[in-house]
Design an enzyme around this catalytic site. Sequence first.
Site, PDB file in Angstrom:
ATOM      1  N   GLU A 200       0.817  -1.211   0.000  1.00  0.00           N
ATOM      2  CA  GLU A 200       0.000   0.000   0.000  1.00  0.00           C
ATOM      3  C   GLU A 200       0.855   1.267   0.000  1.00  0.00           C
ATOM      4  O   GLU A 200       0.372   2.352   0.298  1.00  0.00           O
ATOM      5  CB  GLU A 200      -0.941  -0.016   1.210  1.00  0.00           C
ATOM      6  N   ASP A 236      -3.790  -0.256  11.849  1.00  0.00           N
ATOM      7  CA  ASP A 236      -4.640  -1.396  11.511  1.00  0.00           C
ATOM      8  C   ASP A 236      -3.847  -2.641  11.883  1.00  0.00           C
ATOM      9  O   ASP A 236      -2.838  -2.957  11.233  1.00  0.00           O
ATOM     10  CB  ASP A 236      -4.993  -1.407  10.012  1.00  0.00           C
ATOM     11  N   LYS A 329     -15.742  -1.512   2.583  1.00  0.00           N
ATOM     12  CA  LYS A 329     -15.072  -1.912   1.336  1.00  0.00           C
ATOM     13  C   LYS A 329     -16.127  -2.518   0.413  1.00  0.00           C
ATOM     14  O   LYS A 329     -16.738  -3.540   0.765  1.00  0.00           O
ATOM     15  CB  LYS A 329     -14.010  -2.970   1.621  1.00  0.00           C
ATOM     16  N   ARG A 358      -8.287  -1.272  -1.190  1.00  0.00           N
ATOM     17  CA  ARG A 358      -7.755  -2.612  -0.923  1.00  0.00           C
ATOM     18  C   ARG A 358      -6.251  -2.583  -1.172  1.00  0.00           C
ATOM     19  O   ARG A 358      -5.736  -1.695  -1.858  1.00  0.00           O
ATOM     20  CB  ARG A 358      -8.385  -3.673  -1.840  1.00  0.00           C
TER      21      ARG A 358
HETATM   22  P1  PGA Z   1      -6.528  -6.084   2.282  1.00  0.00           P
HETATM   23  O1  PGA Z   1      -6.070  -5.345   3.603  1.00  0.00           O
HETATM   24  O2  PGA Z   1      -6.996  -5.106   1.278  1.00  0.00           O
HETATM   25  O3  PGA Z   1      -5.269  -6.811   1.896  1.00  0.00           O
HETATM   26  O4  PGA Z   1      -7.616  -7.046   2.719  1.00  0.00           O
HETATM   27  C1  PGA Z   1      -6.493  -4.108   3.976  1.00  0.00           C
HETATM   28  C2  PGA Z   1      -6.993  -4.094   5.382  1.00  0.00           C
HETATM   29  O5  PGA Z   1      -6.857  -5.074   6.147  1.00  0.00           O
HETATM   30  O6  PGA Z   1      -7.565  -3.085   5.766  1.00  0.00           O
HETATM   31 ZN    ZN Z   2      -8.026  -3.852   7.833  1.00  0.00          ZN
END
Ligand code: PGA
Ligand code: ZN
Length: 404
Positions: A200, A236, A329, A358
Amino acid sequence: MSRIRSATARRIYDSRGKETIEVRLETVEGVVGAVGAPSGASTGAHEVQALPKGGVAEALATFAERVAPALVGRATEDQSGWDATLHEVDGTPEFSRIGGNTATAASVALARTHAAATGQELWSVLRRPGVDGQTFPAIVGNCMNGGRHAIGGPEIQEFHAFSPAPRPADSVRAALAVHQRVGALLQKRLPGYALGRGDEGGWVAPLGNLEALEVLVDACTTVSAELHVPVYPGLDLAASEFFRDGRYRYRERSVDAEGQIAFLAELVDRFGLKFLEDPFQEEDYDSFAALTAAVGSKTLVVGDDLYTTSSARFEAGLARKTSNAILIKVNQVGTLTDTFRTVDLARRHGVGTVTSHRSGDLPDGWLAHVAVASGAAGLKCGLLGGERVAKLNELLRLGAATGA
Ligand code: PGA
Ligand code: ZN
């Protein structure tokens, strides 16, 4: 009223280089809307299934054979009917036949096409009751990565700069400044080490959880003093990822749920955390509730893997006062209608929503519109990399349009 003349899907790649799906719609007047689906890595157990068993190839074949014929001819304004059709064609609770990514891309593509066909901003098409489009979410920006998003980093998955400044111009600037400051501090602290960046866009460094948090806190303190913009540390934990046999397993020690509550309550007090996501494994509503009761007046306590944007799982949490915020999400539930059912529930109960990217994402800014349309408390995204900056730049544009 405008109608869909054609619906096609194709294979594209996300920011991790993984295959995903883009859906492209065209109206009878020739207006086009295309959207690609993002994908997670630390996915919650209760999310819809991103792709059918046969992967993108099967998803594309299913789209052409079964999904597109059911969508062509529909009115662009009928988002709920469109999303209901996606559920009907699929016929499973977890979108395992057509794939949650296909559903997500098709659902958001309709909203985008409708906005373009009617000359409206996307957020305005999606706007929830009582939202004026003049208030903007805090930025929750990823500065350091660990866990599943980074090799060799801390167990905690994400270290964030949380900036609740009312103007996107300020919150975005402050969060980016923290990211830069963290990089400079890491270089000083680890001379000679090659620093990396995670999925990220956050820094990856060979530090323990507390060392990484100290760097983040230092950067937030300096930046808020320099820029006169509020910016605080946030985490997080994605705690399901390091929970085994009843214990949270950190490199140097392990704790049970009670130990985890005490550890986190201490971190909130010691470091002034204002954002705390998934501090417990994804089934532990009770520990969430205990932590929210203890520190919920000082920080957002946010459920992600806990709720997976599901209105049913969130309702179970509301009854137990599990958290004061919920992560949103779209591809955890697969359609905008399902997403906004949960958002509306949160709004009615005074629980904050945090609209989230994501870890595998695309260079597209529609997420900023979902955040503004939801009256979200936060927009959670990365700070570096084209797929992350696209969301920030879109929020800046929406802010500038209102003079914010
Ligand atoms: P992910 O992680 O998009 O890999 O599921 C993001 C999160 O846990 O917030
Ligand atoms: Zn998360």
